[in-house]
Design an enzyme around this catalytic site. Sequence first.
Site, PDB file in Angstrom:
ATOM      1  N   HIS A 149       0.819  -1.491   0.050  1.00  0.00           N
ATOM      2  CA  HIS A 149      -0.628   0.571   0.240  1.00  0.00           C
ATOM      3  C   HIS A 149       0.991   0.999  -0.221  1.00  0.00           C
ATOM      4  CE1 HIS A 149       0.764  -0.324   4.462  1.00  0.00           C
ATOM      5  NE2 HIS A 149       0.274   1.178   4.336  1.00  0.00           N
TER       6      HIS A 149
ATOM      7  N   SER B  37       4.099   2.478   8.247  1.00  0.00           N
ATOM      8  CA  SER B  37       3.443   1.985   7.776  1.00  0.00           C
ATOM      9  C   SER B  37       4.787   1.075   6.497  1.00  0.00           C
ATOM     10  CB  SER B  37       2.659   2.087   6.354  1.00  0.00           C
ATOM     11  OG  SER B  37       1.463   2.703   7.104  1.00  0.00           O
TER      12      SER B  37
ATOM     13  N   ASP C  75      -0.424  -7.190   1.843  1.00  0.00           N
ATOM     14  CA  ASP C  75       0.413  -5.830   1.399  1.00  0.00           C
ATOM     15  C   ASP C  75       1.866  -5.980   1.358  1.00  0.00           C
ATOM     16  OD1 ASP C  75       0.867  -3.130   1.605  1.00  0.00           O
ATOM     17  OD2 ASP C  75      -0.430  -3.491   3.515  1.00  0.00           O
TER      18      ASP C  75
END
Length: 396
Positions: A179, A342, A244
């Site tokens: 992502h 992230s 992911d």
Amino acid sequence: MELKLQFGFILIVVQNIWMYNAQEVFGYCTTPGEQSGSCIYLKECDYLFELVQMQPISTSNRVLLQNSQCGYRNGQVLICCANSRRLPQSRPVWGNQGQPPAPSPSPTTPRPKPFNSKLLPQAPNCGDNFGDRIVGGVTTRKREFPWLALIEYTKPGNVIGHNCGGSLINNRYVITAAHCVNAIPRDWRLTGVRLGEWDTSTNPDCTKEKNGRDDCNDPYVDNPVIEKIVHPDYSASSRDQLNDIALLRLRDPVTYSDFISPVCLPIQAKQRDEIFLGRKMVVAGWGRTETNATAQFKLKAEIEAVTLAECNRVYNSQRRIVTSSQICAGGVEGIDSCRGDSGGPLVLEENYDGYANYYLTGIVSYGPTQCGLKDFPGVYTRVAAYLDFIERNVRP
């Protein structure tokens, strides 16, 4: 009579196909044997449901069942069932009517395929950490977690920002979340990676020693990204954020030092089967996500794994399913993966022939908008489920 038998056989086949399509699928997953699978109710996965009915359950079968669990819904366990074995076997209504079908062999715990890549370092030549082991949402020392990377984005007006994290896995590749590559604003471009950073406000990073002298790291290194490899099954629009994971190929080979070196991957069999319960892991980064603010210093926090069943009880309210290709960890008030980026690393310390090294267990994927909520763990991509993807895509 012949026509009647043929019609009966066709009816049975149609019924079996309908049963297969009628199964509720709660997401896609990877089995412990690294086969593609679907997350379904345990009772609908014939070969695993048979294991539950065997008494006593052997240790190997118990481990297989535990590692196959991918969630919990409506009071029932969800299991990662291999797609190649989900379709019920249709049985013709003629021939051998008086003979019972031959019993199928009991499945055993699949052995993972050996990891043979010579392009990725192995302990003790990776995962070396320079710092104490006291963690819990605190600032790291300057040389801790030397594999940590900041992902660089070029924004409108040629403004440079670092809004995701990653981990160096060899001298040409950084691993991060998909992502961070595919779910960014349209006018952003992922252009580079920064290695050897600690304090984002200074370069080089220095601290005072007791004698008053400066102790400094080498200056950080900015390295352009020339290739972005996102897992082919990742969907940015998926609520479950499966697969992911992404690889970033760097333009220039990285020179290792005390400030920049790779993390180990979970290539040993025991690491690939690890469920992490009761073990302390560390998440580290600069407290950034792809949308929120930054921390000046590299931070770290110690967290524990949460069972998939417990995690799914929480995330069912968000209409999300967590599978065996992910890890849930945290859920302690005030300590969470908001402490890290992230795409950043979740690592576990392991001893290798007297050496203490870290290996990469997870990649920061998602969590509640208000991080650090009690009983609301973060979700991480389980790196061990994607070793084939990594090995297939790295090159000299």
